[in-house]
Design a protein around this motif. Structure first.
Motif, PDB file in Angstrom:
ATOM      1  N   THR B  33       5.330   1.038  -4.232  1.00 29.97           N
ATOM      2  CA  THR B  33       6.331   0.539  -3.278  1.00 29.97           C
ATOM      3  C   THR B  33       7.225   1.681  -2.801  1.00 29.97           C
ATOM      4  OG1 THR B  33       6.350  -1.521  -4.521  1.00 29.97           O
ATOM      5  CG2 THR B  33       8.118  -1.202  -2.943  1.00 29.97           C
ATOM      6  N   VAL B  34       7.600   2.557  -3.734  1.00 27.58           N
ATOM      7  CA  VAL B  34       8.505   3.649  -3.390  1.00 27.58           C
ATOM      8  C   VAL B  34       7.735   4.819  -2.772  1.00 27.58           C
ATOM      9  CG1 VAL B  34      10.372   5.096  -4.289  1.00 27.58           C
ATOM     10  CG2 VAL B  34       9.885   2.929  -5.375  1.00 27.58           C
ATOM     11  N   SER B  79      10.142   0.780  -8.722  1.00 26.58           N
ATOM     12  CA  SER B  79      10.585  -0.347  -7.902  1.00 26.58           C
ATOM     13  C   SER B  79      11.398  -1.335  -8.723  1.00 26.58           C
ATOM     14  CB  SER B  79       9.388  -1.036  -7.241  1.00 26.58           C
ATOM     15  OG  SER B  79       8.557  -1.605  -8.220  1.00 26.58           O
ATOM     16  N   TYR B 104      16.633  -0.459  -0.277  1.00 25.07           N
ATOM     17  CA  TYR B 104      16.443  -1.857  -0.631  1.00 25.07           C
ATOM     18  C   TYR B 104      15.044  -2.281  -0.225  1.00 25.07           C
ATOM     19  CZ  TYR B 104      21.505  -2.738  -1.019  1.00 25.07           C
ATOM     20  OH  TYR B 104      22.812  -2.739  -1.378  1.00 25.07           O
ATOM     21  N   ASP B 105      14.493  -3.191  -1.021  1.00 22.03           N
ATOM     22  CA  ASP B 105      13.273  -3.851  -0.582  1.00 22.03           C
ATOM     23  C   ASP B 105      13.514  -5.344  -0.724  1.00 22.03           C
ATOM     24  OD1 ASP B 105      10.695  -4.247   0.292  1.00 22.03           O
ATOM     25  OD2 ASP B 105       9.822  -4.129  -1.709  1.00 22.03           O
ATOM     26  N   THR B 164       6.968  -5.484  -7.952  1.00 19.97           N
ATOM     27  CA  THR B 164       7.300  -6.638  -7.120  1.00 19.97           C
ATOM     28  C   THR B 164       7.163  -7.927  -7.922  1.00 19.97           C
ATOM     29  OG1 THR B 164       6.415  -5.437  -5.229  1.00 19.97           O
ATOM     30  CG2 THR B 164       6.776  -7.788  -4.941  1.00 19.97           C
ATOM     31  N   GLY B 207       6.273  -7.769  -0.310  1.00 16.64           N
ATOM     32  CA  GLY B 207       7.323  -6.929   0.264  1.00 16.64           C
ATOM     33  C   GLY B 207       7.536  -7.230   1.744  1.00 16.64           C
ATOM     34  N   ALA B 209       8.131  -5.400   4.234  1.00 19.61           N
ATOM     35  CA  ALA B 209       7.479  -4.516   5.206  1.00 19.61           C
ATOM     36  C   ALA B 209       6.128  -5.071   5.646  1.00 19.61           C
ATOM     37  CB  ALA B 209       7.282  -3.128   4.603  1.00 19.61           C
ATOM     38  N   SER B 251      16.273  -9.776  -2.884  1.00 19.43           N
ATOM     39  CA  SER B 251      16.309  -8.398  -2.414  1.00 19.43           C
ATOM     40  C   SER B 251      16.764  -7.526  -3.567  1.00 19.43           C
ATOM     41  CB  SER B 251      17.229  -8.249  -1.213  1.00 19.43           C
ATOM     42  OG  SER B 251      18.569  -8.332  -1.614  1.00 19.43           O
ATOM     43  N   ILE B 254      15.487  -0.182  -4.925  1.00 22.82           N
ATOM     44  CA  ILE B 254      14.395   0.579  -5.533  1.00 22.82           C
ATOM     45  C   ILE B 254      14.887   1.997  -5.800  1.00 22.82           C
ATOM     46  CG2 ILE B 254      12.499  -0.841  -4.699  1.00 22.82           C
ATOM     47  CD1 ILE B 254      12.158   0.936  -2.363  1.00 22.82           C
ATOM     48  N   VAL B 283      14.107   6.211   5.425  1.00 26.16           N
ATOM     49  CA  VAL B 283      13.823   4.911   4.805  1.00 26.16           C
ATOM     50  C   VAL B 283      13.414   3.851   5.839  1.00 26.16           C
ATOM     51  CG1 VAL B 283      14.920   2.981   3.589  1.00 26.16           C
ATOM     52  CG2 VAL B 283      15.062   5.285   2.655  1.00 26.16           C
ATOM     53  N   TYR B 288      11.522   0.289   5.098  1.00 23.64           N
ATOM     54  CA  TYR B 288      12.446  -0.256   4.114  1.00 23.64           C
ATOM     55  C   TYR B 288      13.863  -0.281   4.665  1.00 23.64           C
ATOM     56  CZ  TYR B 288       8.616   0.103   0.852  1.00 23.64           C
ATOM     57  OH  TYR B 288       7.424  -0.061   0.234  1.00 23.64           O
TER      58      TYR B 288
END
Lengths: 305, 332
Positions: B33-34, B79, B104-105, B164, B207, B209, B251, B254, B283, B288
């Motif tokens: 994720t990151v 994450s 943030y995710d 996640t 996620g 995104a 939310s 990360i 970001v 993100y």
């Protein structure tokens, strides 16, 4: 060309079966049905390949350019390229071949030429054929423990290549043994009769004659290894590497890993990159298979009966 | 034959011998994720520092911490905050770390676009639907809320190895790694997107995104956490609601974790500061939500002072506590 040579040789080998029986059965319904099934059996995989290659090519077309091959990965899909992955894969294949060929061929030579048939030999043979069927992830775990941790090679090119070499070894051994068996016994006996010892016979007669088969086997297994992802991920091939390997202990990435990463990104533009990567990987594989065929035919020409 | 072998060997030797040695290497690994953020930062950093090579791997938050606490890498992508067992491992091998929130995710609850009944969902309903006891019992939409159709519900979600999943489980069922198991899971969010987009009875989470990139094929369900201190009623996940903390509890911040020992090296310190300075711009570029500028300032101060220890462990999902507050408290 070589295929033709093989089929020509076959009827001679099967001279014992009466030829009139073969011609008598042709033309009946069963035969025609069987023929149709066989044609279908070859058409289906070919069609599948064409569809897969075609759909990937259509998607990848806008990204296939020199820039794609010569750029480093990037957060911007349109600027991202596969150079480190391409070089990483090529270096991996080279190192793997250097390690797998001598050991694999040596093992095959021992089993075919030196080992006395017996319980231990057949046990070894059985194990080698079993090893060829072991899933590649298991080799990855072995490589992680043995090369990365115990031998302390780190998550490096050499550890990756050694793992892939292990994976290929059973296949190389089996292909080499098949090739060694194609050298007729009569030729070895003729060589011995002329006063050559075992080493001279091997070097001057057996090896040159079996080399086309050995190389074909090796290159075909390398072509399989270039697409391997699981063992490389296990031993810790990286995803983002923006430089080329500068030695065998350098960290690396490889094509399947780069493709895998792009496929799992949310942005569709990266999926186009993945398709382009797949095309590059496929072309590389086809090239390697092409080299195998060329080598085989060229080396065959040097053999005089 | 000898010639062929020699050629193969030589070309391999050539391939691995080219290049120079006067560069330094920074190793990062961890959460997928990151990853896109660290990749973007690494790419940008390399432009101004061509002598520094950065590698970024993906082995999951847990896998990343394993390598990080063994001292194999300089930076861990995470994450979720570090877990007590991982803290223990780091302590054992003497690895001290600086915890840095970077973005943030949001986790989006998503359904098929033809779904016209799920206009919002409460956290209570999500709990009822996802808790382990629901397995084999909550099978229809009508089981979740009376009035919803008497049709099967098909669940999709992140695989159990992902951060996640960990976060979703903590936020919804209030327990670590505790959800029903009879859902379609994948570590690849695109597989979930595909699955939900082709199934009118689907509900899934992943996620934000991945929702943003597939808006035309999916529909997002606003989530109501039943509390009024962060906005009344159901909230749709957007950059704004994720950032100002109204989209709760799904939310999350990360992180990256920097090794204190590595920060002694000037290039790692430079990368750490560069990361936080460029984050507001990079970001959003990779999909993100950036933190508030104040949070980046406070985080930079943490890196400069090399303040070790975790501020977020065990309370990553706390409602109503902003990242700035947590960082500010930690600075005192």
């Amino acid at each position: 060309m070589t295929a033709a040579a093989e089929t020509e040789a076959e009827p001679a080998a099967r001279a014992s079966s009466p030829p009139d029986k073969l011609t008598a059965s042709s033309g009946n319904g069963v035969e025609r049905a069987f023929r149709a099934i066989c044609i279908l059996a070859i058409a289906l995989p070919l069609l599948l390949l064409v569809v897969l290659f075609g759909s990937a090519l259509v998607e990848a077309w806008p990204r296939l350019s020199w820039g794609f091959l010569s750029s480093y990965p990037s957060r911007k899909a349109i600027e991202a390229g596969i150079l480190p992955a391409l070089v990483g894969s090529a270096a991996l294949m080279g190192l793997t071949a250097v390690m797998a060929i001598p050991v694999g061929l040596g093992a095959a030579l021992y089993l075919e030429e030196y080992a006395k048939p017996g319980r231990i030999t057949s046990l070894i043979e059985l194990n080698i054929s079993n090893l060829a069927g072991v899933p590649s992830i298991i080799y990855g775990l072995l490589g992680l423990e043995l090369f990365v941790r115990i031998l302390d090679l780190g998550r490096s090119l050499i550890a990756g290549a050694a793992t892939l070499a292990l994976l290929l070894l059973p296949m190389v051994v089996m292909a080499s043994r098949e090739a060694l068996r194609t050298v007729p016994r009569s030729l070895r006996e003729a060589s011995f009769a002329l006063g050559a010892d075992r080493w001279q016979t091997l070097r001057r007669v057996v090896l040159p004659m079996c080399m086309p088969g050995v190389l074909t086997g090796v290159i075909l297994s390398l072509a399989r290894a270039i697409g391997e992802t699981a063992p490389l991920i296990t031993i810790g091939a990286l995803t983002y590497v923006a430089f080329l390997p500068d030695g065998v202990t350098s960290p690396f990435t490889a094509l399947p890993i780069q493709i895998f990463n792009w496929v799992s990104r949310p942005q569709p533009a990266f999926h186009v990159n993945a398709a382009a990567g797949i095309i590059v990987l496929l072309v590389l594989m086809l090239l390697m298979n092409g080299v195998a065929i060329i080598l085989r035919t060229r080396l065959r020409k040097r053999i005089y009966w | 034959m000898a010639r062929t072998l020699a050629t193969l060997g030589l070309s391999a030797a050539f391939l691995v011998s080219c290049g120079s040695k006067d560069t330094t290497l920074i190793k990062a690994d961890g959460s997928s994720t990151v990853y896109p953020i660290t990749e973007a930062v690494a790419e940008q950093f390399k432009k101004s520092n061509p002598k520094v090579n950065i590698t970024v791997g993906i082995s999951g938050t847990g896998g990343g911490f394993k390598k990080f606490c063994a001292g194999e890498i300089d930076l861990a992508d995470a994450s979720r905050p570090i877990k007590p067992t991982e803290e223990e491992a780091c302590k054992k091998s003497g690895v001290e770390y600086i915890e840095v929130p970077v973005a943030y995710d949001g986790i989006a609850i998503v359904v098929h676009p033809s779904n016209d009944w799920a206009k919002s969902i409460t956290t209570e309903e999500l709990k009822k639907l996802w808790e382990p006891e629901a397995q084999g019992k909550i099978k229809k939409w009508s089981d979740v809320r009376a009035g919803w159709p008497d049709k099967e519900i098909h669940l999709f979600g992140a695989g159990v190895d992902s951060g996640t999943y960990d976060y979703f489980s903590e936020a919804i069922t209030k327990k670590e790694k505790s959800t029903r198991g009879d859902y379609t899971s994948s570590e690849d969010d695109n597989v979930l997107v595909q699955g939900i987009a082709n199934d009118p009875l689907a509900l899934g989470f992943f996620g934000i995104a991945y929702f943003e990139e597939n808006k035309e094929r999916l529909k997002v369900v606003p989530v109501d956490d039943g509390k009024s201190d962060n906005g009344d009623g159901p909230i749709t996940p957007t950059a704004t609601t994720v950032r100002d903390g109204t989209y709760q509890p799904l939310s999350r911040p990360i992180f990256i974790y920097l090794s204190k020992k590595s920060l002694e090296r000037p290039e790692v310190m430079a990368l750490g500061k560069f990361y936080l300075a460029e984050a507001p711009k990079l970001v959003p570029e990779v999909g993100y939500v950036p933190l508030q500028p104040k949070a980046y300032e406070l985080a930079t101060a943490r890196v400069e002072k090399k303040l070790t220890g975790s501020l977020f462990a065990g309370k990553g999902g706390q409602v109503g506590v902003s990242i700035e507050d947590v960082l500010e408290k930690g600075a005192q």
